[in-house]
Structures are given as structure tokens and as C-alpha cells.
Design a protein around this motif. Sequence first.
Motif, PDB file in Angstrom:
ATOM      1  N   ARG A 134       0.669  -1.313   0.057  1.00 27.79           N
ATOM      2  CA  ARG A 134      -0.139  -0.052   0.080  1.00 27.79           C
ATOM      3  C   ARG A 134       0.942   1.243   0.035  1.00 27.79           C
ATOM      4  O   ARG A 134       0.558   2.198  -0.875  1.00 27.79           O
ATOM      5  CB  ARG A 134      -1.144  -0.140   1.183  1.00 27.79           C
ATOM      6  CG  ARG A 134      -1.797  -1.005   1.078  1.00 27.79           C
ATOM      7  CD  ARG A 134      -3.038  -0.853   2.418  1.00 27.79           C
ATOM      8  NE  ARG A 134      -3.856  -0.045   2.271  1.00 27.79           N
ATOM      9  CZ  ARG A 134      -4.965  -0.088   1.322  1.00 27.79           C
ATOM     10  NH1 ARG A 134      -5.482  -0.907   0.761  1.00 27.79           N
ATOM     11  NH2 ARG A 134      -5.556   1.080   1.341  1.00 27.79           N
ATOM     12  N   ALA A 135       1.903   1.157   0.802  1.00 27.60           N
ATOM     13  CA  ALA A 135       2.837   2.562   0.845  1.00 27.60           C
ATOM     14  C   ALA A 135       3.379   2.618  -0.744  1.00 27.60           C
ATOM     15  O   ALA A 135       3.526   3.794  -1.157  1.00 27.60           O
ATOM     16  CB  ALA A 135       3.977   1.903   1.610  1.00 27.60           C
ATOM     17  N   LYS A 136       3.884   1.560  -1.213  1.00 28.48           N
ATOM     18  CA  LYS A 136       4.404   1.831  -2.711  1.00 28.48           C
ATOM     19  C   LYS A 136       3.334   2.250  -3.711  1.00 28.48           C
ATOM     20  O   LYS A 136       3.700   2.839  -4.707  1.00 28.48           O
ATOM     21  CB  LYS A 136       5.068   0.513  -3.312  1.00 28.48           C
ATOM     22  CG  LYS A 136       6.217  -0.159  -2.723  1.00 28.48           C
ATOM     23  CD  LYS A 136       6.548  -1.420  -3.028  1.00 28.48           C
ATOM     24  CE  LYS A 136       8.023  -1.924  -2.124  1.00 28.48           C
ATOM     25  NZ  LYS A 136       8.326  -3.285  -2.436  1.00 28.48           N
ATOM     26  N   GLY A 138       1.278   4.406  -2.894  1.00 29.64           N
ATOM     27  CA  GLY A 138       0.719   5.618  -2.361  1.00 29.64           C
ATOM     28  C   GLY A 138      -0.568   5.663  -1.532  1.00 29.64           C
ATOM     29  O   GLY A 138      -1.219   6.698  -1.497  1.00 29.64           O
ATOM     30  N   GLU A 139      -1.094   4.410  -1.117  1.00 34.59           N
ATOM     31  CA  GLU A 139      -2.278   4.418  -0.185  1.00 34.59           C
ATOM     32  C   GLU A 139      -1.809   4.098   1.415  1.00 34.59           C
ATOM     33  O   GLU A 139      -0.703   3.763   1.540  1.00 34.59           O
ATOM     34  CB  GLU A 139      -2.974   3.030  -0.828  1.00 34.59           C
ATOM     35  CG  GLU A 139      -3.113   3.249  -2.171  1.00 34.59           C
ATOM     36  CD  GLU A 139      -3.852   1.809  -2.516  1.00 34.59           C
ATOM     37  OE1 GLU A 139      -3.892   0.854  -1.954  1.00 34.59           O
ATOM     38  OE2 GLU A 139      -4.251   2.026  -3.700  1.00 34.59           O
ATOM     39  N   THR A 182       6.213  12.064   5.160  1.00 36.35           N
ATOM     40  CA  THR A 182       7.293  12.051   3.858  1.00 36.35           C
ATOM     41  C   THR A 182       7.228  10.786   3.326  1.00 36.35           C
ATOM     42  O   THR A 182       7.089   9.637   4.176  1.00 36.35           O
ATOM     43  CB  THR A 182       8.373  12.710   3.973  1.00 36.35           C
ATOM     44  OG1 THR A 182       9.180  11.725   4.961  1.00 36.35           O
ATOM     45  CG2 THR A 182       8.466  14.025   4.667  1.00 36.35           C
ATOM     46  N   PRO A 183       7.157  10.336   1.889  1.00 35.35           N
ATOM     47  CA  PRO A 183       7.708   9.050   1.466  1.00 35.35           C
ATOM     48  C   PRO A 183       8.753   8.177   2.272  1.00 35.35           C
ATOM     49  O   PRO A 183       8.572   7.189   2.363  1.00 35.35           O
ATOM     50  CB  PRO A 183       7.795   9.250   0.189  1.00 35.35           C
ATOM     51  CG  PRO A 183       7.240  10.737  -0.333  1.00 35.35           C
ATOM     52  CD  PRO A 183       7.354  11.453   1.027  1.00 35.35           C
ATOM     53  N   ARG A 187       8.182   4.775   4.508  1.00 40.77           N
ATOM     54  CA  ARG A 187       9.122   3.451   4.165  1.00 40.77           C
ATOM     55  C   ARG A 187       9.872   3.245   5.359  1.00 40.77           C
ATOM     56  O   ARG A 187      10.082   1.993   5.791  1.00 40.77           O
ATOM     57  CB  ARG A 187      10.124   3.883   3.032  1.00 40.77           C
ATOM     58  CG  ARG A 187       9.821   4.008   1.709  1.00 40.77           C
ATOM     59  CD  ARG A 187      10.831   3.994   0.734  1.00 40.77           C
ATOM     60  NE  ARG A 187      11.704   5.274   0.899  1.00 40.77           N
ATOM     61  CZ  ARG A 187      11.561   6.238   0.269  1.00 40.77           C
ATOM     62  NH1 ARG A 187      10.284   6.411  -0.282  1.00 40.77           N
ATOM     63  NH2 ARG A 187      12.362   7.340   0.307  1.00 40.77           N
TER      64      ARG A 187
END
Length: 229
Positions: A134-136, A138-139, A182-183, A187
Motif C-alpha cells: 500500500r505504501a508503494k 501511495g495508499e 514524507t515518503p 518507508r
Amino acid sequence: MQLRQREVAERIKQYILHNRLGPGDALPTEAELCAAVGASRSSVREAIKTLTALDIVEVRHGHGTYVGRLSLAALVESLVFRGLLSREDDYRVLAELIEVRQTVEQGLAASIVSAFDDDLRSELSRLADQMDERAKAGEPFIEQDREFHLLLMKPLGNELIIQLTAAFWDVHAIVAPTLHTTPESVRETVAAHHAIVEAAAAGDRERFIAAVEAHYAPVRRHLREKRGL
């Protein structure tokens, strides 16, 4: 002289304890409860309203009054309201919640590690993988994150710890969206979940404690930035 509402509420709680009533057990009729606690009908009714709001008792219309679920719903609502009163309070409450959550999880490290098994590892790894996916994309992964931390506590068999974890997480989930991420920090958070699983599976208490600290590090950093610390 008529008893105060708070005193009547305390007497009703003592009645529940003295008679060893549990969640779902019926309380006596209003007249019987008035006699038992030595209060008027109006005082008992007002006290019941207070105890209902706290989930200590539950009124089932047409059926009677019962001992409630004794959940932490009132605590959650109070903390959320407190946190949303102002932006400054928002960040302060979130900082306090993070501190409590980290303290609880690190303090229980030995118990969590000793209770860890292959089934739990599989379930937690699945959730961490879902967070990664989901992080990859953008969720958000709020539901998976919440389930992860509740599942981490489940083998301890302590219902209060599980309720507290759920309560603090629910408040966190409501207040945290006001905090910029932030991204990179996302991560970091995902990686920390994987590290928690790996440390627990390896039976390494110190690594587990370090992984929990790494899990909360990004949000702590953003809080310091927001609060100018």
C-alpha cells in the motif's frame, strides 16, 4: 438530604462489585436498586445516565438495565476531543500517546518475544507485506497497522492491554492525519514493522526494543518539527 449524583453512581458501582456482577448481567429493577443504594428514583436515573456514558451499565429499553461491556470508548472520546480542541493540543496529545504506546510495547518486549510463534509470525508478516504494498502504491495502511499492533499483544492474554492498545491506536488514527508525513518516513515505518517481526521471531528482546523505537521515530521527528522542538 438527597444524595449527589456522583455518590449514587459510586454506590451503584459498589453494588455491582459486591454482588460480583459481570458484563451482561442484569441489575435489579429501579425500585430495588433505589432501596439497595438508598437513593431516590430521580437520583438513580441520573446516575444510570452517567454510568451508561462510561459503558459501566447498559440500558436496554423494554428489558431493563445491565452491566455494560466496560470498554474504553469513553476514554477514546475524551482523548480525541482533548486532542482536537486546538492544533497545539493536537500535537501534544499525539506526542503523549506515542510515548505511552512505545513505553507499553517496549516494556512488554520480553513477554511478547516469549509468546511469539510461527502462526503469529506468519500473520504479522502478511500485514507488514500489505503495508509495504500500500505504501508503494501511495495508499494509507491504517487498518493493517492497527491490526498489526493488536495482534502483537493478543498472545499475552491480557484483555486490558489489548483494549488500551486499541483505544490509543484509535485516538492516534483520528489525530495523526493533521501531521505531515514524507515518503521516506512511510518507508521507515514499514521497515520497522518488518524488523519487529524478525526480532520477535529470533527471540531477540533487545532487537525488538530497538525496532519498536525505530517504528515511532518518524512520527516523533515530525512532531518535533511541528512543535518547533
